[in-house]
Design a protein around this motif. Structure first.
Motif, mmCIF file in Angstrom:
data_model
loop_
_atom_site.group_PDB
_atom_site.id
_atom_site.type_symbol
_atom_site.label_atom_id
_atom_site.label_comp_id
_atom_site.label_asym_id
_atom_site.label_seq_id
_atom_site.Cartn_x
_atom_site.Cartn_y
_atom_site.Cartn_z
ATOM 1 N N LEU A 51 52.880 -34.192 0.620
ATOM 2 C CA LEU A 51 53.931 -34.938 -0.090
ATOM 3 C C LEU A 51 54.480 -36.070 0.776
ATOM 4 O O LEU A 51 54.722 -37.180 0.286
ATOM 5 C CB LEU A 51 55.057 -34.001 -0.525
ATOM 6 C CG LEU A 51 54.690 -32.975 -1.597
ATOM 7 C CD1 LEU A 51 55.828 -31.968 -1.777
ATOM 8 C CD2 LEU A 51 54.379 -33.654 -2.913
ATOM 9 N N VAL A 52 54.676 -35.809 2.062
ATOM 10 C CA VAL A 52 55.184 -36.837 2.972
ATOM 11 C C VAL A 52 54.150 -37.960 3.123
ATOM 12 O O VAL A 52 54.504 -39.141 3.082
ATOM 13 C CB VAL A 52 55.555 -36.231 4.346
ATOM 14 C CG1 VAL A 52 55.855 -37.327 5.359
ATOM 15 C CG2 VAL A 52 56.738 -35.287 4.203
ATOM 16 N N ARG A 53 52.874 -37.608 3.254
ATOM 17 C CA ARG A 53 51.822 -38.627 3.344
ATOM 18 C C ARG A 53 51.821 -39.509 2.103
ATOM 19 O O ARG A 53 51.728 -40.729 2.188
ATOM 20 C CB ARG A 53 50.441 -37.974 3.488
ATOM 21 C CG ARG A 53 50.030 -37.674 4.901
ATOM 22 C CD ARG A 53 48.563 -37.278 4.995
ATOM 23 N NE ARG A 53 48.258 -36.048 4.265
ATOM 24 C CZ ARG A 53 48.405 -34.817 4.736
ATOM 25 N NH1 ARG A 53 48.876 -34.642 5.956
ATOM 26 N NH2 ARG A 53 48.084 -33.776 4.012
ATOM 27 N N ARG A 54 51.930 -38.883 0.939
ATOM 28 C CA ARG A 54 51.952 -39.645 -0.314
ATOM 29 C C ARG A 54 53.176 -40.551 -0.391
ATOM 30 O O ARG A 54 53.078 -41.702 -0.818
ATOM 31 C CB ARG A 54 51.935 -38.703 -1.513
ATOM 32 C CG ARG A 54 50.626 -37.981 -1.683
ATOM 33 C CD ARG A 54 50.721 -36.976 -2.810
ATOM 34 N NE ARG A 54 49.570 -36.113 -2.848
ATOM 35 C CZ ARG A 54 48.967 -35.751 -3.961
ATOM 36 N NH1 ARG A 54 49.431 -36.157 -5.132
ATOM 37 N NH2 ARG A 54 47.924 -34.951 -3.926
ATOM 38 N N ALA A 55 54.326 -40.054 0.027
ATOM 39 C CA ALA A 55 55.548 -40.858 0.009
ATOM 40 C C ALA A 55 55.412 -42.048 0.957
ATOM 41 O O ALA A 55 55.851 -43.159 0.639
ATOM 42 C CB ALA A 55 56.754 -40.001 0.390
ATOM 43 N N ARG A 56 54.788 -41.835 2.109
ATOM 44 C CA ARG A 56 54.581 -42.941 3.052
ATOM 45 C C ARG A 56 53.648 -43.986 2.463
ATOM 46 O O ARG A 56 53.863 -45.189 2.635
ATOM 47 C CB ARG A 56 54.029 -42.406 4.375
ATOM 48 C CG ARG A 56 55.103 -41.664 5.167
ATOM 49 C CD ARG A 56 54.624 -40.979 6.430
ATOM 50 N NE ARG A 56 53.585 -41.682 7.129
ATOM 51 C CZ ARG A 56 52.577 -41.061 7.764
ATOM 52 N NH1 ARG A 56 52.489 -39.752 7.762
ATOM 53 N NH2 ARG A 56 51.671 -41.762 8.403
ATOM 54 N N ARG A 57 52.603 -43.542 1.745
ATOM 55 C CA ARG A 57 51.686 -44.475 1.096
ATOM 56 C C ARG A 57 52.415 -45.303 0.042
ATOM 57 O O ARG A 57 52.242 -46.514 -0.044
ATOM 58 C CB ARG A 57 50.531 -43.714 0.445
ATOM 59 C CG ARG A 57 49.211 -43.983 1.110
ATOM 60 C CD ARG A 57 48.082 -43.277 0.428
ATOM 61 N NE ARG A 57 48.030 -41.917 0.980
ATOM 62 C CZ ARG A 57 47.677 -40.847 0.315
ATOM 63 N NH1 ARG A 57 47.311 -40.922 -0.921
ATOM 64 N NH2 ARG A 57 47.657 -39.669 0.894
ATOM 65 N N VAL A 58 53.238 -44.635 -0.755
ATOM 66 C CA VAL A 58 54.008 -45.334 -1.786
ATOM 67 C C VAL A 58 54.929 -46.359 -1.137
ATOM 68 O O VAL A 58 55.047 -47.496 -1.610
ATOM 69 C CB VAL A 58 54.811 -44.328 -2.654
ATOM 70 C CG1 VAL A 58 55.846 -45.035 -3.500
ATOM 71 C CG2 VAL A 58 53.869 -43.509 -3.515
ATOM 72 N N GLU A 59 55.582 -45.972 -0.065
ATOM 73 C CA GLU A 59 56.472 -46.885 0.652
ATOM 74 C C GLU A 59 55.707 -48.112 1.147
ATOM 75 O O GLU A 59 56.180 -49.241 1.027
ATOM 76 C CB GLU A 59 57.107 -46.146 1.825
ATOM 77 C CG GLU A 59 58.179 -46.907 2.546
ATOM 78 C CD GLU A 59 58.794 -46.054 3.637
ATOM 79 O OE1 GLU A 59 58.176 -45.950 4.727
ATOM 80 O OE2 GLU A 59 59.865 -45.484 3.394
ATOM 81 N N GLU A 60 54.513 -47.902 1.685
ATOM 82 C CA GLU A 60 53.698 -49.013 2.182
ATOM 83 C C GLU A 60 53.288 -49.944 1.035
ATOM 84 O O GLU A 60 53.354 -51.169 1.157
ATOM 85 C CB GLU A 60 52.447 -48.468 2.877
ATOM 86 C CG GLU A 60 51.604 -49.528 3.542
ATOM 87 C CD GLU A 60 50.409 -48.937 4.269
ATOM 88 O OE1 GLU A 60 49.378 -49.620 4.314
ATOM 89 O OE2 GLU A 60 50.510 -47.805 4.788
#
Length: 76
Positions: free
Chosen positions: A36-45
């Motif tokens: 979930l954190v990896r996905r959130a970081r991708r969305v942020e990028e």
């Protein structure tokens, strides 16, 4: 890897438990939370890149007009 302690609402705990125990997609809650954190970081990028593109001044169309055009093209 660092070890963390977090407090979850009952609803979020139940959701995490379901994802691990019932879907079989994850082996542990830690694995799920890291995903979930990896996905959130991708969305942020992606959002940062979109914002930079919008601020570049290369497009004269407003976001609202772009959305209207996009919806129009989908309906065709």
């Amino acid at each position: 890897m660092s070890r963390q302690s977090i407090t979850l609402t009952d609803k979020n705990e139940a959701w995490l438990r379901y994802q691990v125990e019932e879907t079989g997609e994850y082996n542990t809650k830690s694995e799920l939370i890291n995903d979930l954190v990896r996905r959130a970081r991708r969305v942020e990028e992606i959002n940062k890149k979109l914002e930079a593109s919008e601020n570049s001044g290369l497009v004269e169309q407003s976001p609202e007009d772009m959305l209207k055009e996009f919806k129009y093209r989908i309906k065709r």
